[in-house]
Design a protein around this motif. Sequence first.
Motif, PDB file in Angstrom:
ATOM      1  N   MET A 127     -66.434  36.833  32.330  1.00 46.07           N
ATOM      2  CA  MET A 127     -65.579  35.659  32.112  1.00 46.07           C
ATOM      3  C   MET A 127     -64.561  35.974  31.025  1.00 46.07           C
ATOM      4  O   MET A 127     -64.914  36.517  29.983  1.00 46.07           O
ATOM      5  CB  MET A 127     -66.452  34.462  31.687  1.00 46.07           C
ATOM      6  N   LYS A 128     -63.320  35.661  31.325  1.00 45.28           N
ATOM      7  CA  LYS A 128     -62.269  35.805  30.302  1.00 45.28           C
ATOM      8  C   LYS A 128     -61.936  34.407  29.826  1.00 45.28           C
ATOM      9  O   LYS A 128     -61.484  33.577  30.608  1.00 45.28           O
ATOM     10  CB  LYS A 128     -61.022  36.456  30.902  1.00 45.28           C
ATOM     11  N   CYS A 129     -62.138  34.179  28.563  1.00 43.82           N
ATOM     12  CA  CYS A 129     -62.022  32.829  28.034  1.00 43.82           C
ATOM     13  C   CYS A 129     -60.867  32.724  27.049  1.00 43.82           C
ATOM     14  O   CYS A 129     -60.734  33.547  26.141  1.00 43.82           O
ATOM     15  CB  CYS A 129     -63.340  32.444  27.351  1.00 43.82           C
ATOM     16  N   ALA A 130     -60.048  31.706  27.249  1.00 37.05           N
ATOM     17  CA  ALA A 130     -58.960  31.428  26.318  1.00 37.05           C
ATOM     18  C   ALA A 130     -59.388  30.277  25.418  1.00 37.05           C
ATOM     19  O   ALA A 130     -59.765  29.220  25.923  1.00 37.05           O
ATOM     20  CB  ALA A 130     -57.693  31.060  27.075  1.00 37.05           C
ATOM     21  N   VAL A 131     -59.376  30.507  24.130  1.00 35.42           N
ATOM     22  CA  VAL A 131     -59.707  29.459  23.171  1.00 35.42           C
ATOM     23  C   VAL A 131     -58.400  28.982  22.550  1.00 35.42           C
ATOM     24  O   VAL A 131     -57.706  29.739  21.869  1.00 35.42           O
ATOM     25  CB  VAL A 131     -60.657  29.979  22.072  1.00 35.42           C
ATOM     26  N   LEU A 132     -58.061  27.710  22.812  1.00 31.53           N
ATOM     27  CA  LEU A 132     -56.788  27.186  22.319  1.00 31.53           C
ATOM     28  C   LEU A 132     -56.846  26.952  20.813  1.00 31.53           C
ATOM     29  O   LEU A 132     -57.906  26.700  20.241  1.00 31.53           O
ATOM     30  CB  LEU A 132     -56.444  25.872  23.029  1.00 31.53           C
ATOM     31  N   GLN A 133     -55.705  27.047  20.198  1.00 33.99           N
ATOM     32  CA  GLN A 133     -55.582  26.745  18.776  1.00 33.99           C
ATOM     33  C   GLN A 133     -54.404  25.809  18.574  1.00 33.99           C
ATOM     34  O   GLN A 133     -53.280  26.116  18.973  1.00 33.99           O
ATOM     35  CB  GLN A 133     -55.333  28.014  17.956  1.00 33.99           C
ATOM     36  N   PHE A 134     -54.692  24.659  17.955  1.00 32.64           N
ATOM     37  CA  PHE A 134     -53.645  23.722  17.581  1.00 32.64           C
ATOM     38  C   PHE A 134     -53.603  23.687  16.058  1.00 32.64           C
ATOM     39  O   PHE A 134     -54.581  24.033  15.396  1.00 32.64           O
ATOM     40  CB  PHE A 134     -53.957  22.312  18.098  1.00 32.64           C
ATOM     41  N   PRO A 135     -52.507  23.244  15.473  1.00 29.95           N
ATOM     42  CA  PRO A 135     -52.523  23.014  14.032  1.00 29.95           C
ATOM     43  C   PRO A 135     -53.617  21.996  13.706  1.00 29.95           C
ATOM     44  O   PRO A 135     -53.597  20.889  14.228  1.00 29.95           O
ATOM     45  CB  PRO A 135     -51.129  22.424  13.753  1.00 29.95           C
ATOM     46  N   GLY A 136     -54.600  22.420  12.914  1.00 31.88           N
ATOM     47  CA  GLY A 136     -55.697  21.511  12.579  1.00 31.88           C
ATOM     48  C   GLY A 136     -56.978  21.791  13.340  1.00 31.88           C
ATOM     49  O   GLY A 136     -58.025  21.203  13.035  1.00 31.88           O
ATOM     50  N   SER A 137     -56.940  22.653  14.340  1.00 38.82           N
ATOM     51  CA  SER A 137     -58.186  23.042  15.012  1.00 38.82           C
ATOM     52  C   SER A 137     -59.044  23.794  13.999  1.00 38.82           C
ATOM     53  O   SER A 137     -58.522  24.598  13.221  1.00 38.82           O
ATOM     54  CB  SER A 137     -57.905  23.960  16.200  1.00 38.82           C
ATOM     55  N   ASN A 138     -60.351  23.551  14.000  1.00 41.04           N
ATOM     56  CA  ASN A 138     -61.197  24.295  13.063  1.00 41.04           C
ATOM     57  C   ASN A 138     -62.493  24.803  13.669  1.00 41.04           C
ATOM     58  O   ASN A 138     -63.347  25.312  12.952  1.00 41.04           O
ATOM     59  CB  ASN A 138     -61.471  23.458  11.798  1.00 41.04           C
ATOM     60  N   CYS A 139     -62.663  24.649  14.961  1.00 46.58           N
ATOM     61  CA  CYS A 139     -63.870  25.152  15.612  1.00 46.58           C
ATOM     62  C   CYS A 139     -63.545  26.277  16.578  1.00 46.58           C
ATOM     63  O   CYS A 139     -64.404  26.720  17.351  1.00 46.58           O
ATOM     64  CB  CYS A 139     -64.582  24.027  16.369  1.00 46.58           C
ATOM     65  N   ASP A 140     -62.312  26.760  16.532  1.00 47.05           N
ATOM     66  CA  ASP A 140     -61.893  27.797  17.448  1.00 47.05           C
ATOM     67  C   ASP A 140     -62.667  29.087  17.218  1.00 47.05           C
ATOM     68  O   ASP A 140     -63.077  29.772  18.169  1.00 47.05           O
ATOM     69  CB  ASP A 140     -60.386  28.026  17.344  1.00 47.05           C
ATOM     70  N   GLN A 141     -62.897  29.435  15.955  1.00 47.58           N
ATOM     71  CA  GLN A 141     -63.589  30.691  15.669  1.00 47.58           C
ATOM     72  C   GLN A 141     -65.036  30.643  16.136  1.00 47.58           C
ATOM     73  O   GLN A 141     -65.564  31.632  16.645  1.00 47.58           O
ATOM     74  CB  GLN A 141     -63.514  31.008  14.173  1.00 47.58           C
ATOM     75  N   ASP A 142     -65.670  29.485  15.949  1.00 48.19           N
ATOM     76  CA  ASP A 142     -67.058  29.353  16.412  1.00 48.19           C
ATOM     77  C   ASP A 142     -67.139  29.524  17.923  1.00 48.19           C
ATOM     78  O   ASP A 142     -68.055  30.164  18.448  1.00 48.19           O
ATOM     79  CB  ASP A 142     -67.630  27.985  16.017  1.00 48.19           C
ATOM     80  N   CYS A 143     -66.207  28.927  18.632  1.00 48.93           N
ATOM     81  CA  CYS A 143     -66.210  29.013  20.096  1.00 48.93           C
ATOM     82  C   CYS A 143     -66.000  30.457  20.544  1.00 48.93           C
ATOM     83  O   CYS A 143     -66.710  30.967  21.410  1.00 48.93           O
ATOM     84  CB  CYS A 143     -65.115  28.130  20.688  1.00 48.93           C
ATOM     85  N   LEU A 144     -65.028  31.118  19.940  1.00 45.28           N
ATOM     86  CA  LEU A 144     -64.762  32.500  20.317  1.00 45.28           C
ATOM     87  C   LEU A 144     -65.949  33.389  19.990  1.00 45.28           C
ATOM     88  O   LEU A 144     -66.321  34.274  20.762  1.00 45.28           O
ATOM     89  CB  LEU A 144     -63.502  32.999  19.607  1.00 45.28           C
ATOM     90  N   HIS A 145     -66.584  33.148  18.861  1.00 44.71           N
ATOM     91  CA  HIS A 145     -67.757  33.939  18.454  1.00 44.71           C
ATOM     92  C   HIS A 145     -68.873  33.835  19.489  1.00 44.71           C
ATOM     93  O   HIS A 145     -69.487  34.850  19.863  1.00 44.71           O
ATOM     94  CB  HIS A 145     -68.251  33.457  17.093  1.00 44.71           C
ATOM     95  N   VAL A 146     -69.132  32.626  19.949  1.00 39.45           N
ATOM     96  CA  VAL A 146     -70.226  32.444  20.908  1.00 39.45           C
ATOM     97  C   VAL A 146     -69.917  33.186  22.207  1.00 39.45           C
ATOM     98  O   VAL A 146     -70.767  33.911  22.742  1.00 39.45           O
ATOM     99  CB  VAL A 146     -70.465  30.941  21.176  1.00 39.45           C
ATOM    100  N   VAL A 147     -68.712  32.997  22.713  1.00 45.88           N
ATOM    101  CA  VAL A 147     -68.356  33.608  24.003  1.00 45.88           C
ATOM    102  C   VAL A 147     -68.311  35.133  23.892  1.00 45.88           C
ATOM    103  O   VAL A 147     -68.834  35.851  24.749  1.00 45.88           O
ATOM    104  CB  VAL A 147     -67.002  33.067  24.503  1.00 45.88           C
ATOM    105  N   LYS A 148     -67.715  35.609  22.807  1.00 51.89           N
ATOM    106  CA  LYS A 148     -67.486  37.057  22.676  1.00 51.89           C
ATOM    107  C   LYS A 148     -68.697  37.797  22.109  1.00 51.89           C
ATOM    108  O   LYS A 148     -69.143  38.796  22.684  1.00 51.89           O
ATOM    109  CB  LYS A 148     -66.276  37.268  21.768  1.00 51.89           C
ATOM    110  N   ASN A 149     -69.235  37.307  21.020  1.00 47.30           N
ATOM    111  CA  ASN A 149     -70.273  38.056  20.313  1.00 47.30           C
ATOM    112  C   ASN A 149     -71.691  37.709  20.766  1.00 47.30           C
ATOM    113  O   ASN A 149     -72.573  38.548  20.750  1.00 47.30           O
ATOM    114  CB  ASN A 149     -70.151  37.820  18.803  1.00 47.30           C
ATOM    115  N   VAL A 150     -71.911  36.472  21.153  1.00 43.02           N
ATOM    116  CA  VAL A 150     -73.259  36.083  21.579  1.00 43.02           C
ATOM    117  C   VAL A 150     -73.460  36.357  23.064  1.00 43.02           C
ATOM    118  O   VAL A 150     -74.496  36.875  23.478  1.00 43.02           O
ATOM    119  CB  VAL A 150     -73.524  34.591  21.264  1.00 43.02           C
ATOM    120  N   LEU A 151     -72.433  36.052  23.867  1.00 39.44           N
ATOM    121  CA  LEU A 151     -72.557  36.243  25.310  1.00 39.44           C
ATOM    122  C   LEU A 151     -71.909  37.531  25.800  1.00 39.44           C
ATOM    123  O   LEU A 151     -72.043  37.871  26.982  1.00 39.44           O
ATOM    124  CB  LEU A 151     -71.947  35.050  26.054  1.00 39.44           C
TER     125      LEU A 151
END
Lengths: 236, 128
Positions: A1-25
């Motif tokens: 799965m190739k996952c795009a994690v969006l980032q908006f000004p003020g987003s703060n959970c983007d890194q957690d989401c990317l970590h789970v998809v990339k490093n955990v899964l």
Amino acid sequence: MKCAVLQFPGSNCDQDCLHVVKNVLGQSAGYVWHKQTSLGDADAVIVPGGFSYGDYLRSGAIAKCSPIMSAVKEFADRGGLVLGICNGFQILTEAGLLPGALVRNRDLKFVCEHVLLQTVSRGTPFTCAIPEGQWMRVPVAHGDGCYYIDPAGLADIESHGQILWRYVNSSGVADEASNPNGSIANIAGVCNKRGNVAGLMPHPERASECILGESSGLAVFQSMVQHCHAPILLNP
Amino acid sequence: MARFRSGIDPIPIRFVEKSELLWKYPTIQLCFHPARSGSGQATYHGMKARIIITPKKAVFDPQGKTVQNTLEHFGHTGIEAVHVGKFLEVELTDREDLEAVEVRLHDACRRFLTNPVIEDYTLEIIHS
């Protein structure tokens, strides 16, 4: 799965989401800035939590107008997977990709606690890997997480199996005490009619590793990966 | 600045010059006469749009309920409901056809400034 994690000004959970998809899964994942107009070759999009645009006007109201959201809508129209978490859920309802709306919590307090989620519909790309009968213990952190939909809309999403998760107590009862924000029918997350766009207020990305104390939330992301390898037939 | 009969001045509220005090719609009281505002605002000679956004009646309004409870705590009676909303003032730079301006602003209200699922709005164009 190739996952795009969006980032908006003020987003703060983007890194957690990317970590789970990339490093955990161990899947491919990358950030997409809100001003970009393309999602590249992503198979899935995650709209993360946070306070995009400071929640100005309404939570998610301004983020829905970002250039990337046109690409997200086209991607969703083609059947691509889109998961909105917390502020991401708010953005998707504002964008019209999910039914209903999120309003101020019933008790006017910002809630920061763990909740139990019962999976109501397991036939979607976001729930297919959640073991039957298993509840997820996931943290919530929001001030505007009360899900609202009018009575006709509620009947519609119930009849079409669009309610994905409800807040329940330890006995599996969706009662008022287990509802952290006053959401109608204890609804924690929903999907669209087709089943390829989903949103939830709790944070499964914060409950995806044993070292953090909870790992039951990982099943949401595992479901998405499973769907990418063996697609579930989506509704027309 | 208005004072309630109890002598307490809990919240700064400007009265609508042509209407009685409407407990049900405190946000309407923001439509004040510019000459009496006393707010020190700069004089503006264009068109303004005043938009009042309130939660739909079907949506539980915890802020409104809390404000109502607090007013009653101060001894104010006869309050049926309080609805807490938003007020937007849009200053328009061009003197366009009024009808065209209203159409554009209503579109902006429906698409962006409000969420029609949970909010109602009123729009008023003011000529200075």
